[in-house]
Design a protein around this motif. Structure first.
Motif, mmCIF file in Angstrom:
data_model
loop_
_atom_site.group_PDB
_atom_site.id
_atom_site.type_symbol
_atom_site.label_atom_id
_atom_site.label_comp_id
_atom_site.label_asym_id
_atom_site.label_seq_id
_atom_site.Cartn_x
_atom_site.Cartn_y
_atom_site.Cartn_z
ATOM 1 N N GLU A 1 0.683 -1.380 0.297
ATOM 2 C CA GLU A 1 -0.217 -0.370 -0.111
ATOM 3 C C GLU A 1 0.968 1.316 0.326
ATOM 4 O O GLU A 1 1.955 1.620 1.214
ATOM 5 C CB GLU A 1 -0.761 0.164 1.156
ATOM 6 C CG GLU A 1 -1.678 1.033 1.500
ATOM 7 C CD GLU A 1 -2.820 1.195 0.663
ATOM 8 O OE1 GLU A 1 -2.469 2.256 -0.551
ATOM 9 O OE2 GLU A 1 -3.506 0.251 -0.152
ATOM 10 N N ARG A 2 1.032 1.789 -0.936
ATOM 11 C CA ARG A 2 2.251 3.453 -1.248
ATOM 12 C C ARG A 2 1.439 4.755 -1.131
ATOM 13 O O ARG A 2 1.503 5.570 -1.333
ATOM 14 C CB ARG A 2 3.106 2.854 -2.438
ATOM 15 C CG ARG A 2 4.078 1.748 -2.200
ATOM 16 C CD ARG A 2 5.042 2.029 -3.543
ATOM 17 N NE ARG A 2 6.188 1.002 -3.142
ATOM 18 C CZ ARG A 2 7.057 0.557 -3.391
ATOM 19 N NH1 ARG A 2 7.248 1.347 -5.229
ATOM 20 N NH2 ARG A 2 8.001 0.083 -3.727
ATOM 21 N N ASP A 3 0.166 4.340 -1.999
ATOM 22 C CA ASP A 3 -0.849 5.299 -2.593
ATOM 23 C C ASP A 3 -1.706 6.002 -1.339
ATOM 24 O O ASP A 3 -2.137 6.897 -1.298
ATOM 25 C CB ASP A 3 -1.673 5.480 -3.468
ATOM 26 C CG ASP A 3 -3.078 4.233 -3.862
ATOM 27 O OD1 ASP A 3 -2.861 3.875 -2.915
ATOM 28 O OD2 ASP A 3 -2.820 3.921 -4.508
ATOM 29 N N GLY A 16 -4.326 0.134 -6.006
ATOM 30 C CA GLY A 16 -3.986 1.365 -6.547
ATOM 31 C C GLY A 16 -3.062 1.093 -7.781
ATOM 32 O O GLY A 16 -2.078 0.221 -7.625
ATOM 33 N N PRO A 17 -2.897 2.145 -9.041
ATOM 34 C CA PRO A 17 -1.874 1.965 -10.027
ATOM 35 C C PRO A 17 -0.717 1.626 -9.155
ATOM 36 O O PRO A 17 0.814 0.837 -9.868
ATOM 37 C CB PRO A 17 -2.341 2.556 -10.881
ATOM 38 C CG PRO A 17 -2.942 4.085 -10.278
ATOM 39 C CD PRO A 17 -3.662 2.521 -9.970
ATOM 40 N N THR A 18 0.377 2.541 -8.476
ATOM 41 C CA THR A 18 1.424 2.579 -7.622
ATOM 42 C C THR A 18 1.477 2.136 -6.933
ATOM 43 O O THR A 18 2.502 1.860 -5.864
ATOM 44 C CB THR A 18 1.208 4.242 -8.053
ATOM 45 O OG1 THR A 18 0.659 4.208 -6.348
ATOM 46 C CG2 THR A 18 1.224 4.894 -8.896
ATOM 47 N N ASP A 19 0.588 0.752 -6.655
ATOM 48 C CA ASP A 19 1.259 -0.269 -5.482
ATOM 49 C C ASP A 19 1.436 -1.886 -6.273
ATOM 50 O O ASP A 19 0.416 -2.561 -6.905
ATOM 51 C CB ASP A 19 -0.868 -0.777 -4.691
ATOM 52 C CG ASP A 19 -1.060 0.685 -4.307
ATOM 53 O OD1 ASP A 19 -0.154 1.815 -3.574
ATOM 54 O OD2 ASP A 19 -2.075 1.248 -3.895
ATOM 55 N N VAL A 63 1.738 -2.457 4.186
ATOM 56 C CA VAL A 63 1.936 -1.104 4.416
ATOM 57 C C VAL A 63 4.023 -1.488 5.015
ATOM 58 O O VAL A 63 3.817 -1.808 5.997
ATOM 59 C CB VAL A 63 1.721 0.064 4.994
ATOM 60 C CG1 VAL A 63 2.594 1.141 5.077
ATOM 61 C CG2 VAL A 63 0.350 -0.183 4.960
ATOM 62 N N PRO A 64 5.282 -1.218 4.012
ATOM 63 C CA PRO A 64 6.454 -1.251 4.068
ATOM 64 C C PRO A 64 6.748 -0.483 5.758
ATOM 65 O O PRO A 64 5.801 1.227 5.843
ATOM 66 C CB PRO A 64 7.250 -0.751 3.004
ATOM 67 C CG PRO A 64 5.874 -0.392 2.020
ATOM 68 C CD PRO A 64 4.567 0.035 3.229
ATOM 69 N N GLU A 65 7.634 -1.129 6.350
ATOM 70 C CA GLU A 65 7.975 0.190 7.858
ATOM 71 C C GLU A 65 8.968 -0.637 7.388
ATOM 72 O O GLU A 65 10.361 -0.990 7.673
ATOM 73 C CB GLU A 65 6.956 -0.938 9.265
ATOM 74 C CG GLU A 65 6.019 -0.073 9.042
ATOM 75 C CD GLU A 65 6.070 -0.343 11.008
ATOM 76 O OE1 GLU A 65 4.711 0.167 10.697
ATOM 77 O OE2 GLU A 65 5.707 -1.399 11.264
ATOM 78 N N ARG A 66 9.707 0.210 8.312
ATOM 79 C CA ARG A 66 11.814 1.110 7.872
ATOM 80 C C ARG A 66 11.650 0.683 10.085
ATOM 81 O O ARG A 66 11.818 1.447 10.696
ATOM 82 C CB ARG A 66 12.148 2.401 7.595
ATOM 83 C CG ARG A 66 11.859 1.969 5.971
ATOM 84 C CD ARG A 66 12.284 1.575 5.495
ATOM 85 N NE ARG A 66 12.282 1.597 4.292
ATOM 86 C CZ ARG A 66 11.345 0.796 3.414
ATOM 87 N NH1 ARG A 66 10.805 0.012 3.978
ATOM 88 N NH2 ARG A 66 11.105 1.310 2.261
#
Length: 530
Positions: free
Chosen positions: A32-34, A40-43, A128-131
């Protein structure tokens, strides 16, 4: 899933599921990026992520796609990998599951699961990426048995457990190990609204007070719980550790009592699949409600055959921790050969003290919250699990509404006669104490002396029991529980050959991991009264 435990009376693991035919569902796991709901198209899709139906596990292809056979009544869920978090659903709980229940649940008091509306090709899951640097470790909140029967109880839970933590905790995930409510399943939305104030991804386990008691058999006994919380058996990965959450309440309405601890065939199938892919030195934490140890000799709390089968599956793993609730007491239990465990070292089970303590009983404090000390003398509260980057872990207990340093409850007489035979003692209830804990005391800064571990009721709770006995009316909603022998109580004899006046008693407890807890109290010596 619970539904695969369908059966009659004691034959809970052998009969056919109580649902309908199998189909194949498909979907994608994606990043999940957007920031918008849905892919979405950027996910981008995520390859290699595990998805399960509660029995078998598949991994996603490079584009994040997967196909998975399911039976009606299954719950499909993603196993969150390290380095990611699960977005929250509308209720604030992690959105990592979808039911496949075309017909919905049978008629139940608390309604159960509504018919599925998700198309079979749309079982998508976002991560969702986490750092986070796994080498730095992380902390987990461990709750059990809020056991709220009313909205007033939920208010106590908010005031004493959640409120002091909200906005302050550094935990990366949390769990409640069952008995979220006390049979009234309509309270789930209200208590979830409180728990999610913590802002921590929260994972739930069902307890015996979370059952649909009007279900005809085990197959549908968690339908209303599952409608809110999803799968009853699943896994989550965080910071180099694996957490497996298990429903271990087997319901049989024809038996007395109507439940026993145990596991089902579908759960063993899931465990077999999941454990097959884990490194044997990885920290593996099992969270469940009913303890694996017997509550009393000769009383089978958890079915021994299931326990032995579980132990055989866990034997190759060198770093296993079991977290349980249910007892409304607290103790560390180390399974060994006598219990059927034959691993390289004893299997550590920590039976966590309850959020509600002794069922929200006892005299209310100045804030209007019941004292609710448990029968072993442990105050109500919760636990913390700290996981280091190398898989080592540390457990801590937090007393509700108290400073972090409050780890020992002391009882001593206020006055003794100078020169009397030293027959009276100071008692130390070390809440996280175990047989290997070293407990010592000293008087007026003198030399430290060992205290003796004793198995008896905590005198502080015995005082409450007597006060309840003598009171002409209830002192709270209900009496404090009757004191039971505590597994973490120590005694030291108080000296009477000292000067008249007040004397300070210091107590220190050294845990096996080197942690040191301290507490102090005072008593006075007086001359004989003739």
């Amino acid at each position: 899933m619970k539904l695969h435990a369908a059966g009659l009376c004691c034959l809970l693991l052998t009969s056919a599921p109580a649902w309908a035919d199998a189909v194949t569902v498909s979907g994608r796991v994606y990043q999940e990026r957007d920031g918008k709901s849905g892919r979405g198209p950027t996910d981008p899709g995520m390859g290699g992520v595990q998805v399960s139906n509660g029995r078998s596990i598949v991994r996603t292809s490079a584009d994040g796609s997967y196909r998975l056979p399911v039976e009606a009544g299954d719950t499909v869920f993603v196993i969150k990998p390290d380095g990611y978090r699960i977005p929250g659903a509308a209720d604030g709980l992690p959105a990592f599951w979808r039911h496949y229940v075309p017909q919905g649940s049978p008629a139940l008091k608390y309604r159960g699961i509504a018919p599925t509306t998700t198309p079979a090709t749309a079982y998508d899951f976002a991560l969702v990426p986490e750092r986070h640097d796994n080498r730095r470790g992380f902390q987990m909140l461990v709750f059990t048995d809020p056991q709220t029967a009313t909205l007033a109880d939920i208010g106590y839970y908010q005031q004493s457990i959640v409120g002091p933590l909200a906005g302050k905790t550094k935990a990366r995930l949390g769990t409640t190990l069952g008995d979220i409510v006390n049979d009234d399943l309509s309270l789930y939305p209200a208590i979830n609204k409180v728990t999610t104030q913590l802002g921590v991804p929260w994972f739930h386990v069902p307890g015996n007070h979370d059952l649909d008691f009007d279900a005809g058999h085990d197959a549908h006994s968690l339908d209303s719980w599952r409608a809110v919380y999803g799968p009853d058996t699943y896994a989550v990965e965080e910071g180099g550790a694996s957490f497996v959450f298990l429903d271990d309440v087997v319901y049989d309405p024809a038996a007395r009592p109507t439940y026993i601890g145990g596991l089902r065939e579908d759960q063993f199938a899931f465990l077999g699949q999941y454990l097959k892919g884990l490194p044997h030195d990885r920290l593996l934490v099992l969270g469940m409600h009913i303890p694996l140890f017997d509550a009393a000799p000769g009383r089978e709390t958890f079915r021994h055959a299931d326990r032995q089968r579980l132990f055989e599956m866990l034997k190759p793993f060198s770093n296993v921790l079991v977290l349980t609730g249910h007892s409304h007491t607290q103790q560390h239990y180390y399974h060994g050969a006598a219990d059927g465990w034959h691993g390289d070292r004893p299997l550590h089970e920590y039976n966590v003290g309850a959020n509600c303590g002794a069922f929200w009983s006892g005299v209310k404090d100045r804030h209007g919250v019941p004292d609710s000390t448990m029968s072993d003398g442990t105050p109500k509260g919760y636990a913390l699990l700290d996981v280091a980057g190398n898989g080592a872990y540390r457990l801590q207990y937090r007393v509700a509404g108290a400073a972090d340093s409050e780890q020992i409850g002391l009882h001593a007489p206020k006055v003794l006669r100078q020169g009397a035979y030293p027959a009276w003692g100071v008692f130390a209830n070390v809440y996280m104490g175990e047989d290997a804990t070293r407990v010592e005391f000293r008087i007026d800064g003198g030399p430290w002396q060992p205290m003796k571990q004793v198995r008896q009721g905590d005198p502080r709770l015995l005082v409450e029991n007597v006060a309840d006995d003598l009171a002409p009316a209830l002192r709270g909603y209900d009496r404090s529980p009757e004191a039971t022998p505590s597994p973490h109580l120590w005694r030291g004899a108080l000296a009477t050959d000292l000067a008249l006046g007040e004397h300070k008693v210091d107590v220190r407890a050294t845990q096996p991991d080197g942690s040191v807890f301290t507490a102090s109290t005072r008593y006075a010596l007086q001359g004989a009264q003739r």
